[in-house]
Design an enzyme around this catalytic site. Structure first.
Site, short mmCIF file in Angstrom:
data_model
loop_
_atom_site.label_atom_id
_atom_site.label_comp_id
_atom_site.label_asym_id
_atom_site.label_seq_id
_atom_site.Cartn_x
_atom_site.Cartn_y
_atom_site.Cartn_z
N ARG A 9 0.83 -1.22 0.00
CA ARG A 9 0.00 0.00 0.00
C ARG A 9 0.86 1.25 0.00
O ARG A 9 0.42 2.31 -0.48
CB ARG A 9 -0.98 -0.03 1.18
CG ARG A 9 -2.05 -1.12 1.02
CD ARG A 9 -2.97 -1.17 2.22
NE ARG A 9 -2.29 -1.50 3.46
CZ ARG A 9 -1.97 -2.74 3.84
NH1 ARG A 9 -2.29 -3.78 3.11
NH2 ARG A 9 -1.33 -2.95 4.98
N GLU A 67 6.03 -10.83 15.17
CA GLU A 67 5.55 -11.48 16.39
C GLU A 67 6.18 -12.89 16.48
O GLU A 67 6.67 -13.30 17.52
CB GLU A 67 4.03 -11.55 16.34
CG GLU A 67 3.40 -11.82 17.67
CD GLU A 67 1.89 -11.82 17.56
OE1 GLU A 67 1.36 -11.38 16.53
OE2 GLU A 67 1.25 -12.30 18.52
P1 AMP Z 1 4.91 -2.38 11.83
O1 AMP Z 1 6.21 -2.91 11.29
O2 AMP Z 1 4.42 -3.14 13.03
O3 AMP Z 1 4.97 -0.89 12.09
O4 AMP Z 1 3.79 -2.67 10.76
C1 AMP Z 1 3.67 -1.85 9.67
C2 AMP Z 1 3.22 -2.59 8.45
O5 AMP Z 1 2.15 -3.48 8.71
C3 AMP Z 1 2.73 -1.60 7.42
O6 AMP Z 1 3.26 -1.94 6.15
C4 AMP Z 1 1.22 -1.69 7.48
O7 AMP Z 1 0.69 -1.64 6.20
C5 AMP Z 1 0.92 -3.01 8.17
N1 AMP Z 1 -0.03 -2.89 9.28
C6 AMP Z 1 0.25 -3.06 10.60
N2 AMP Z 1 -0.85 -2.93 11.35
C7 AMP Z 1 -1.86 -2.66 10.51
C8 AMP Z 1 -3.28 -2.41 10.68
N3 AMP Z 1 -3.87 -2.41 11.88
N4 AMP Z 1 -4.00 -2.14 9.57
C9 AMP Z 1 -3.43 -2.14 8.35
N5 AMP Z 1 -2.13 -2.38 8.13
C10 AMP Z 1 -1.35 -2.63 9.19
#
Ligand code: AMP
Length: 179
Positions: free
Chosen positions: A67, A104
């Site tokens: 996205r 995770e």
């Molecule tokens: P992080 O590495 O935990 O910051 O996760 C970020 C990535 O996971 C991004 O590329 C987001 O598109 C996706 N992501 C994480 N949580 C969500 C959520 N609640 N809704 C949509 N996309 C998410």
């Protein structure tokens, strides 16, 4: 937050769709597809990011699969910068640099073409959601491996309760919507 930024945030929140228990139980997925389909709202959000970084000397905008690509491309056009895709391992055809980050369970690896960012180049990192910050931190690491400078991290949505900023200490982070 200024009154204009507040109004934009409220408008964008009303368009983004919450999908509970996707992709697994307990996650509320922030579905931005209704926003992508709304020409006026999408134009406004691209302008808001372009306004935030105009004049910062950014020459490359990095979009994080998948996205992030959709947001990075119009922001790059508005800033007069090039677009760089950051992809999951094994998708890019040419020489790559890689960075891994913890999930995770296990790890994930992101890659970027080795010639995508030149030493000293100012880069903007773009994605739709800042959650735990692991993804964005890995992308910043990729930029710096190539000698680039992360001028900003632009996230449409920031899930503040996951404290992603802690993994991006010292970085300039700009999110339009916070939950
Ligand atoms: P992080 O590495 O935990 O910051 O996760 C970020 C990535 O996971 C991004 O590329 C987001 O598109 C996706 N992501 C994480 N949580 C969500 C959520 N609640 N809704 C949509 N996309 C998410």
């Amino acid at each position: 937050m200024s009154a204009t930024a507040e109004a934009l945030s409220t408008k964008l929140k009303s368009i983004i769709r919450d999908v509970p228990d996707f992709p697994k139980p307990g996650i509320i997925f922030k579905d931005i597809t209704p926003l992508l389909a709304d020409h006026a709202a999408f134009t406004e959000l691209v302008q808001a990011f372009a306004d935030a970084y105009r004049g910062a000397g950014i020459t490359k905008v990095l979009g994080i699969e998948a996205r992030g690509f959709l947001l990075a491309a119009p922001i790059a056009m508005a800033l007069g910068a090039g677009i760089v895709p950051v992809r999951k391992k094994g998708k890019l055809p040419y020489k790559t640099v890689a960075a891994s980050y913890a999930l995770e369970y296990g790890t994930d690896t992101l890659e970027m073409h080795a010639d995508a960012v030149k030493p000293g180049e100012k880069v903007l990192v773009v994605d739709d959601v800042l959650a735990t910050g692991g993804t964005a931190a890995a992308v910043c690491e990729l930029v710096e491996k190539l000698g680039g400078r992360v001028a900003g991290v632009a996230m449409l949505i920031e899930l503040e309760f996951l404290n992603g900023r802690s993994k991006l200490a010292g970085r300039d982070i700009h999110s339009l919507i916070k939950y």
